[in-house]
Design a protein around this motif. Structure first.
Motif, mmCIF file in Angstrom:
data_model
loop_
_atom_site.group_PDB
_atom_site.id
_atom_site.type_symbol
_atom_site.label_atom_id
_atom_site.label_comp_id
_atom_site.label_asym_id
_atom_site.label_seq_id
_atom_site.Cartn_x
_atom_site.Cartn_y
_atom_site.Cartn_z
ATOM 1 N N LEU A 169 0.859 -1.141 -0.015
ATOM 2 C CA LEU A 169 -0.026 0.204 -0.060
ATOM 3 C C LEU A 169 0.852 1.167 0.067
ATOM 4 C CD1 LEU A 169 -2.542 -1.234 2.752
ATOM 5 C CD2 LEU A 169 -2.532 -1.550 0.202
ATOM 6 N N LEU A 180 -6.933 0.492 6.046
ATOM 7 C CA LEU A 180 -7.159 -0.411 4.933
ATOM 8 C C LEU A 180 -6.025 -1.680 5.217
ATOM 9 C CD1 LEU A 180 -8.055 -1.301 2.025
ATOM 10 C CD2 LEU A 180 -5.911 0.298 0.950
ATOM 11 N N ALA A 212 -1.174 -1.186 -4.619
ATOM 12 C CA ALA A 212 -2.279 -0.226 -4.405
ATOM 13 C C ALA A 212 -1.825 1.384 -4.335
ATOM 14 C CB ALA A 212 -3.397 -0.567 -3.335
ATOM 15 N N GLY A 214 -2.659 5.100 -3.649
ATOM 16 C CA GLY A 214 -3.584 6.429 -3.226
ATOM 17 C C GLY A 214 -3.771 7.413 -4.439
ATOM 18 N N GLY A 241 -6.257 3.426 -6.191
ATOM 19 C CA GLY A 241 -7.481 3.746 -5.598
ATOM 20 C C GLY A 241 -8.507 4.736 -6.111
ATOM 21 N N LEU A 249 -11.997 0.208 -1.682
ATOM 22 C CA LEU A 249 -10.575 -0.342 -1.833
ATOM 23 C C LEU A 249 -10.343 -1.637 -1.608
ATOM 24 C CD1 LEU A 249 -8.672 2.991 0.015
ATOM 25 C CD2 LEU A 249 -9.071 2.467 -2.412
ATOM 26 N N GLN A 252 -11.529 -3.320 -4.622
ATOM 27 C CA GLN A 252 -10.825 -3.115 -5.531
ATOM 28 C C GLN A 252 -9.301 -4.205 -5.704
ATOM 29 O OE1 GLN A 252 -10.482 1.576 -5.655
ATOM 30 N NE2 GLN A 252 -9.733 0.796 -7.629
#
Length: 345
Positions: A169, A180, A212, A214, A241, A249, A252
């Motif tokens: 992340l 998350l 992932a 942001g 995201g 999220l 996804q």
């Protein structure tokens, strides 16, 4: 019994986890599904939420025991010569219900395996008249192909455990990333947070299944991180995201982790525009649609907008415009598949 043969194979599958609109969690499970005549056997069981006993998160010794059981190298675990084909994805206990079948060698001296008398079972014995899956099977598999498909798992008993269930992340909002990561870990997906992937050993990068980003991560930074994974030879899925909404999220990321071929998914298409959703499903299944949006104060609003069983094919679903006003996002979920789409205007 008919001498007509069915083909037998195995293919990676997953039961998609998620954070549901009501706050409940659904555990992520990776497993090997049984492919009969080119199609997942699970799809013949309507909308059943279940996994095979060949799951990634069980110890290798137990995984091997399940394989040997299917090869008839061990006694049937249930009375009446019955074997568990699919079980509960949350606890795997028989009391929650399981699909079972008799597995036996052919009785006509041919080198074949037969799966017959499929049934839904919650106790040690079952009544085929009341709980049988009438019209499914019997399936007769050629012995050499059947043993080859299952036997290769004994050489690498990790089976689907090679599926990479770790996610990296990257973003600017640490609080969102922490929430998350916690949500992903709760449903069985490992998650790490970082600002920079440079200098990380290639073998560590190859352990991730997805990255992932942001919304605040600029393109130069994304390109640099992609370059690190390319140099490591990692086959990675990248997730952009859509909004700082945790259930969205998670959905996804679950969608990105699903690498199964389209014919082996129940849900293959989702588009959302002008207050309407477009869906395509490959087998009869229950489809749930949830709309998410942020208001001007960045508060999350979630609305369950559809929940029905759909037949195979394409469908157009009108949506409550009050639920999809402003910048909205749609999550479609079936047993095993999840897709996400922004609401186009």
């Amino acid at each position: 019994m008919s001498a007509e043969y069915a083909t037998f194979g195995l293919a990676p599958a997953m039961r998609a986890g998620g954070v549901l609109a009501n706050g409940d969690y659904q555990v992520h499970r990776d497993f090997l599904d049984f492919i009969v005549d080119g199609r997942p056997l699970l799809f013949q069981l309507s909308d059943l939420d279940a996994v095979s006993p060949l799951a990634a998160d069980i110890p290798p010794a137990i995984f091997t025991d399940h394989v040997r059981s299917l090869l008839l190298e061990a006694d049937a675990p249930l009375s009446q010569g019955r074997y568990i084909i699919y079980g509960c994805p949350e606890c795997e206990g028989l009391e929650c219900g399981a699909v079972t079948a008799v597995i036996e060698r052919a009785t006509d001296d041919r080198d074949d395996y037969v799966w017959r008398d499929f049934a839904w079972q919650t106790e040690d014995r079952t009544d085929l008249e009341l709980n049988g899956y009438h019209g499914i099977g019997p399936f007769r598999f050629r012995g050499d192909a059947y043993r080859a498909a299952l036997g290769q798992l004994l050489d690498s008993p990790a089976g689907p455990a090679t599926t990479r269930r770790r996610v990296l992340l990257i973003g600017a909002r640490v609080a969102v990333l922490a929430k998350l990561a916690a949500a992903l870990r709760t449903i069985g997906i490992g998650a790490d947070i970082t600002e920079d992937a440079t200098g990380v050993p290639p073998e560590e990068l190859r352990a991730y299944g997805a990255v992932a980003f942001g919304r605040a991560v600029d393109e130069d930074r994304r390109a640099a991180i992609r370059g690190e994974f390319d140099r490591a030879g990692a086959d990675i899925a990248y997730v952009d995201g859509l909004a700082p909404i945790i259930p969205l999220l998670v959905a996804q990321i679950e969608s990105a982790l699903d690498r199964s071929p389209a014919p082996q998914r129940r849900l293959t298409r989702l588009v959302a525009a002008d207050g309407e959703a477009g869906l395509e499903v490959t087998s009869t299944c229950r489809v749930q649609l949830t709309a998410y949006r942020l208001d001007r104060l960045y508060r999350t609003h979630a609305h369950d907008v559809f929940d029905e069983v759909l037949d195979p094919g394409r469908h157009r679903i009108p949506l409550d415009r009050r639920a999809v006003k402003g910048e909205s996002f749609l999550v479609a979920r079936t047993t095993g598949s999840v897709l996400v789409a922004p609401m186009a205007r």
